[in-house]
Design an enzyme around this catalytic site. Structure first.
Site, PDB file in Angstrom:
ATOM      1  N   HIS A  46       5.763   9.308 -12.682  1.00  0.00           N
ATOM      2  CA  HIS A  46       6.435   8.681 -11.540  1.00  0.00           C
ATOM      3  C   HIS A  46       6.800   9.697 -10.450  1.00  0.00           C
ATOM      4  O   HIS A  46       7.852   9.607  -9.820  1.00  0.00           O
ATOM      5  CB  HIS A  46       7.673   7.904 -12.006  1.00  0.00           C
ATOM      6  N   HIS A  82       9.332  -1.038 -10.333  1.00  0.00           N
ATOM      7  CA  HIS A  82       9.589  -0.838 -11.766  1.00  0.00           C
ATOM      8  C   HIS A  82      10.653  -1.806 -12.309  1.00  0.00           C
ATOM      9  O   HIS A  82      11.470  -1.425 -13.151  1.00  0.00           O
ATOM     10  CB  HIS A  82       9.996   0.617 -12.000  1.00  0.00           C
ATOM     11  N   GLU A 119       3.987  -3.342 -13.865  1.00  0.00           N
ATOM     12  CA  GLU A 119       3.892  -2.409 -12.742  1.00  0.00           C
ATOM     13  C   GLU A 119       2.463  -2.404 -12.208  1.00  0.00           C
ATOM     14  O   GLU A 119       1.575  -1.782 -12.786  1.00  0.00           O
ATOM     15  CB  GLU A 119       4.273  -1.006 -13.208  1.00  0.00           C
TER      16      GLU A 119
HETATM   17  C1  BGC Z   1       6.176   4.216 -18.430  1.00  0.00           C
HETATM   18  C2  BGC Z   1       6.961   4.432 -19.705  1.00  0.00           C
HETATM   19  C3  BGC Z   1       8.287   5.043 -19.361  1.00  0.00           C
HETATM   20  C4  BGC Z   1       8.998   4.134 -18.365  1.00  0.00           C
HETATM   21  C5  BGC Z   1      10.331   4.668 -17.920  1.00  0.00           C
HETATM   22  C6  BGC Z   1       6.954   3.333 -17.525  1.00  0.00           C
HETATM   23  O1  BGC Z   1       6.260   3.131 -16.344  1.00  0.00           O
HETATM   24  O2  BGC Z   1       4.898   3.687 -18.701  1.00  0.00           O
HETATM   25  O3  BGC Z   1       6.261   5.279 -20.594  1.00  0.00           O
HETATM   26  O4  BGC Z   1       9.078   5.226 -20.510  1.00  0.00           O
HETATM   27  O5  BGC Z   1       8.188   3.959 -17.237  1.00  0.00           O
HETATM   28  O6  BGC Z   1      10.233   5.967 -17.477  1.00  0.00           O
END
Ligand code: BGC
Length: 347
Positions: A104, A175, A312
């Site tokens: 991210h 998210h 997402e």
């Molecule tokens: C990821 C997860 C992660 C979560 C929070 C998601 O987009 O795929 O692996 O734990 O975000 O960070």
């Protein structure tokens, strides 16, 4: 448009909360911190108002926790192998914040920036952010906007646009963690999900970088082509599920990327709330909230593992390094333009 003070961050930044309302009485609250969807309220089949997204009561909690509840993720959502990529013959190194990889976009994500409000009316609001050249390690000054619109048909539309001064990577997502029984009501395992995907991108190991393969879901617990409860196969003896401690995978959506099509449909029997999701993105990360640790959420709720699910929409993970995947590269001066929406109805 109702605007109120959401709170003040530890560094003194004031954060505001805006309320979108539609003719049906549905509301969406969005904060300028992270252009975050803080609440999404609608009436269930019994007329009870349900808030179907996880979140916090104060903005500082969004900064302190690492779940990314409701936030806009950028410049690049999901994982980049070793946080590294080559563009125009140059190597770029991003922060390594998830095992050996970038997740991210690192610790200084768009999710904890204060966005500027550049447009608002009763049913829509647009937030803008200027991400300078070199921000998070990415090339190109990137101006990005997200417009949230709540229609009278109970559809929340997220429209992202952007432009960069140099070739860069652009792959934004939202998210939100959905719980169609209400954010405070525990695990989502009995809620059903359909994903419009005949294939997914298996990962190498628990660090969740794709192998590069686009594998059929047929005959595996990854098959959501027909709606089934999220919990039905989540504990199956299947290596990919062990890696993610449940579902945490990118699904390759059917149909043409660039055109709006259905990506998913979820339903909660208890409340009668149905959510259909649409996108023009090539993929969707379906994350079942496996790693939510027990902690305090909105209005005294206590959240824990699998109490919300994320859909997402995005380019596939690590697509910047994977030739077989659609490319998230945005050319200098070209428009980044993508739309994802979540539409609600009640039985
Ligand atoms: C990821 C997860 C992660 C979560 C929070 C998601 O987009 O795929 O692996 O734990 O975000 O960070």
């Amino acid at each position: 448009m109702e605007k109120k003070k959401f709170g003040v961050l530890n560094d003194g930044t004031e954060i505001s909360l805006y309320t979108l309302k539609n003719a049906d009485g549905m509301t969406a609250r969005v904060a300028d911190l992270g252009a975050t969807l803080v609440s999404l309220e609608l009436k269930d089949a019994d007329g009870v108002v349900r808030d179907v997204v996880l979140g916090y009561d104060t903005p500082q909690e969004y900064v302190d926790n690492t779940c990314y509840f409701g936030a806009v993720i950028g410049r690049s959502a999901n994982r980049i192998d070793k946080g590294r990529f080559v563009l125009g013959g140059r190597m770029y190194q991003l922060a390594v914040n998830d095992n050996e990889n970038n997740l991210h976009s690192g610790p200084d994500g768009y999710d904890i920036r204060r966005w500027e409000v550049v447009q608002q009316d009763g049913s829509s609001i647009t937030f803008a952010l200027d991400s300078p050249d070199g921000d998070q390690g990415f090339p190109g000054d990137f101006h990005v906007e997200i417009q949230y619109t709540l229609t009278d048909e109970d559809e929340l539309i997220l429209h992202y646009t952007g432009i960069s001064g140099a070739d860069t990577v652009a792959n934004l997502t939202n998210h939100s963690y959905f719980n169609l029984a209400g954010h405070e009501s525990g695990p989502i395992l009995d809620q059903t999900l359909m994903l419009a995907a005949d294939a997914y991108t298996p990962v190498i190991d628990s660090q969740a970088i794709p192998t590069g393969e686009i594998a059929p879901v047929k005959g595996t617990p990854m098959d959501f082509t027909a709606a089934k409860p999220i919990g039905r196969d989540i504990g199956a003896d299947f290596e990919q599920l062990r890696f993610g401690q449940g579902y945490d995978h990118n699904f390759a959506l059917r149909g043409e990327a660039g055109t709006k099509r259905k990506m998913a449909e979820a339903f909660c029997e208890k409340t009668g709330i149905r959510m259909e999701a649409f996108t023009d993105c090539p993929g969707v990360q379906f994350y079942a909230g496996n790693f939510i640790t027990e902690h305090k959420g909105k209005g005294g709720a206590v959240y824990g593992p699998r109490q919300g699910f994320c859909l997402e929409s995005q380019y596939y993970p690590n697509s910047v390094n994977q030739e077989g995947f659609a490319s998230p590269l945005l050319k200098a001066g070209e428009k980044y333009d993508t739309t994802t929406s979540y539409k609600f109805s009640v039985k």
